[in-house]
Design a protein around this motif. Sequence first.
Motif, PDB file in Angstrom:
ATOM      1  N   THR A   6      14.747 -11.241  33.335  1.00 22.19           N
ATOM      2  CA  THR A   6      15.532 -11.083  34.557  1.00 22.19           C
ATOM      3  C   THR A   6      15.898 -12.237  35.191  1.00 22.19           C
ATOM      4  O   THR A   6      16.401 -12.153  36.235  1.00 22.19           O
ATOM      5  N   HIS A   7      15.264 -13.520  34.814  1.00 17.96           N
ATOM      6  CA  HIS A   7      15.602 -14.664  35.617  1.00 17.96           C
ATOM      7  C   HIS A   7      17.135 -14.825  35.483  1.00 17.96           C
ATOM      8  O   HIS A   7      17.727 -14.447  34.353  1.00 17.96           O
ATOM      9  N   MET A   8      17.602 -15.507  36.446  1.00 20.57           N
ATOM     10  CA  MET A   8      18.940 -16.171  36.089  1.00 20.57           C
ATOM     11  C   MET A   8      19.379 -16.723  34.834  1.00 20.57           C
ATOM     12  O   MET A   8      18.588 -17.506  34.303  1.00 20.57           O
ATOM     13  N   GLY A   9      20.596 -16.094  34.213  1.00 22.33           N
ATOM     14  CA  GLY A   9      20.875 -16.573  33.030  1.00 22.33           C
ATOM     15  C   GLY A   9      20.026 -16.251  31.717  1.00 22.33           C
ATOM     16  O   GLY A   9      20.295 -17.028  30.835  1.00 22.33           O
ATOM     17  N   VAL A  10      19.645 -15.305  31.782  1.00 18.73           N
ATOM     18  CA  VAL A  10      18.749 -14.937  30.380  1.00 18.73           C
ATOM     19  C   VAL A  10      19.339 -13.538  29.918  1.00 18.73           C
ATOM     20  O   VAL A  10      20.542 -13.604  29.337  1.00 18.73           O
ATOM     21  N   ASP A  11      18.670 -12.405  29.969  1.00 18.51           N
ATOM     22  CA  ASP A  11      19.000 -11.246  29.386  1.00 18.51           C
ATOM     23  C   ASP A  11      20.188 -10.739  30.048  1.00 18.51           C
ATOM     24  O   ASP A  11      19.962 -10.346  31.310  1.00 18.51           O
ATOM     25  N   GLN A  12      21.484 -10.428  29.543  1.00 16.10           N
ATOM     26  CA  GLN A  12      22.375 -10.073  30.433  1.00 16.10           C
ATOM     27  C   GLN A  12      22.912  -8.671  29.637  1.00 16.10           C
ATOM     28  O   GLN A  12      24.113  -8.246  30.061  1.00 16.10           O
ATOM     29  N   ALA A  70      27.743 -11.844  36.540  1.00 18.34           N
ATOM     30  CA  ALA A  70      26.958 -10.506  36.144  1.00 18.34           C
ATOM     31  C   ALA A  70      27.490  -9.439  36.832  1.00 18.34           C
ATOM     32  O   ALA A  70      28.414  -9.378  38.034  1.00 18.34           O
ATOM     33  N   ASP A  71      27.915  -8.213  35.996  1.00 16.45           N
ATOM     34  CA  ASP A  71      28.418  -7.127  36.616  1.00 16.45           C
ATOM     35  C   ASP A  71      27.283  -5.916  36.934  1.00 16.45           C
ATOM     36  O   ASP A  71      26.243  -6.274  36.927  1.00 16.45           O
ATOM     37  N   ALA A  72      27.762  -4.755  37.376  1.00 14.92           N
ATOM     38  CA  ALA A  72      27.085  -4.096  38.162  1.00 14.92           C
ATOM     39  C   ALA A  72      25.774  -3.422  36.872  1.00 14.92           C
ATOM     40  O   ALA A  72      24.733  -3.323  37.500  1.00 14.92           O
ATOM     41  N   ALA A  73      26.155  -3.247  35.812  1.00 16.80           N
ATOM     42  CA  ALA A  73      25.227  -2.849  34.919  1.00 16.80           C
ATOM     43  C   ALA A  73      24.025  -3.757  34.797  1.00 16.80           C
ATOM     44  O   ALA A  73      22.982  -3.423  34.569  1.00 16.80           O
TER      45      ALA A  73
END
Length: 622
Positions: A193-199, A70-73
């Motif tokens: 916002t859970h791990m691995g969903v909307d990025q 995951a990046d900062a954005a």
Amino acid sequence: GGCPSIQCETNQDVLCQSCASGVVTAAHRVAQRAAEPCLFGKGGTCCRNCNMGPCQIIEGVDQMIGVCGADAATVAARNFARIVAGGSSAHMDHGRGMALAFLATARGETPYEIKDAAKLRATAQRLGIDPADKATTDLAIEVGTLLVNQFGQQEGGLALMKRAPKARQEVWAKLGVAPRGIDREVVELMHRTHMGVDQDAANLLFQAARCALADGWGASMIATELSDVMFGTPVPIRTKVNIGVLKEDEVNVTVHGHEPVVAEALAMAANDPEIVAEAKKVGAKGVNLAGVCCTGNEILMRRGLPIAGSFVQQEVVLATGAVEAMVVDVQCIMQGVSPAAGQFHTRLVTTSEKAKIPGARHIAFDEHRALDSAKEILRQAIAAYPERGKHYIPVHQMDVVAGFSHETITYMLGGRFRGSYKPLNDNIANGRIRGVAAIVGCDNYRVLEEVHIELAKELIANDVLVLVTGCAATGMGRAGLLTPEALSMAGDGLKEVLEAVGCPPVLHMGSCVDNSRILIAATEMVLTGGLGNDISDLPAVGCAPQWMSEKAVAIGQYFVSSGASVIFGPSFPTTGSKVVTDYCFREMENLYGAHWDVAQTSNEFANKMLDHINAKRKALGL
Ligand code: BF8
């Protein structure tokens, strides 16, 4: 002397006293904390949503992305979204509580009444319910049922969003941010916002907008409207704020938190002859009810009861040693009130199953037996009165005129017969009033300047009408800005308009859920005509210069998504990511016709807000 410096003379005064008696307040804790807030936390780029981390992310540094990549954005957008979800959920549970209490009242199961039947009928009509011939209770049951159902609704829009200008509804439809139900939008935001969903930062921020709109045009608006119908729509009322409203010879009960059901019941019980007699038996003249935080605003607006303190004053109020009980329900209650109360005879009473505090006694408040619950609570305070020891009540208190519901503004500025926002719009068009600014939200010990007050003075001097809610409103009250006399500080145009109707230059519109009143006031200005087709056309701007709670961010986002730009201070929660911050500060302008911004000093706020208002005037050809 020796006190950590904070925001108002009165706090300083009592803080010296509290230092002397060893009471530690948030002011001291801020001073004692050696470290600045965590840089990654503050900038929104610390991710702790899974157990491979926590991961600190630095934008533009390849090795400093999350273990998951995951990046900062992504992280800043996720964290921002979760703040909005947290804030919205608070208003949603509040709104639900009001809706359920309203329905119980309609069914005759509580001691509350339907005080404003006219508003009930108007609300019914807006919801598409024909009030004709219906008895008040039947109508209330129908309205209450419809609104309770909005919380668990899965599909279809929110009923009250249809009040918004058509152009705004089209923006929401086009962007796909119109909420489907109230609770659903928070759940989806937590899921996404859970791990691995909307990025995708933009995609996350669309759902954050949808969730915030479900707060503003859903939960908060339901809370305000039903509270008005049940407890009375505010009308101008004169009362007092600040710690000096505590009384030497009465049982002082401070009511702190948010939902007005507890405070209303306490107000009813405090005048009960049985309770008054019991207070007299212990040597007091009666029970003195005073508010803290937004509960204070609720009972100030509707009952003219005084406010003892805003958020930053909650421990300071206790440090007087003159409070027999502090009664709390939910939200903005610092855990520090417990040890502070524990240093005196003060009973700290929790009333909600949702919010218990170590060291407090819990008296479950049940609206079905509201009066009995309230009397039980007041009896605790009365029993404490003879134990009051060394104490100190400062003299500081200030007159305020509050009660500016949007209905009141229609009446005051529109005149008895016209009853519309036309005169306000006309005065904006002819330049007597330059524009409208909202100064809302919390006060915060991290901010050392009295930004609210200095900013309001600057704006009214420039003929800007100022609307206030929440703890910002209480601070303005302390400074004397909520009186018609404060017009002496206003510019000539604003003075001329408001003097004629006896309005203060700063209009107190209520608690934080009552920011929904500002949405309606803005809508009414658009519908009245002459100032564009949408909220985004108005020479209007909002700010929260000392925001503290997650609720403030949810409110800010629903204003931006409704077309009103919002400036936050002293910081903005995504600054660790330029991508997300640019999106909020610039791209949102393209999408919603409004954007976020950040400022620190009152000067900076005033310049940005006046520039914004002037630019909108220019676009309207004014
Ligand atoms: O809802 S202004 S400190 S009391 S969050 Fe809290 Fe902020 Fe005060 Fe009310 Ni609003």
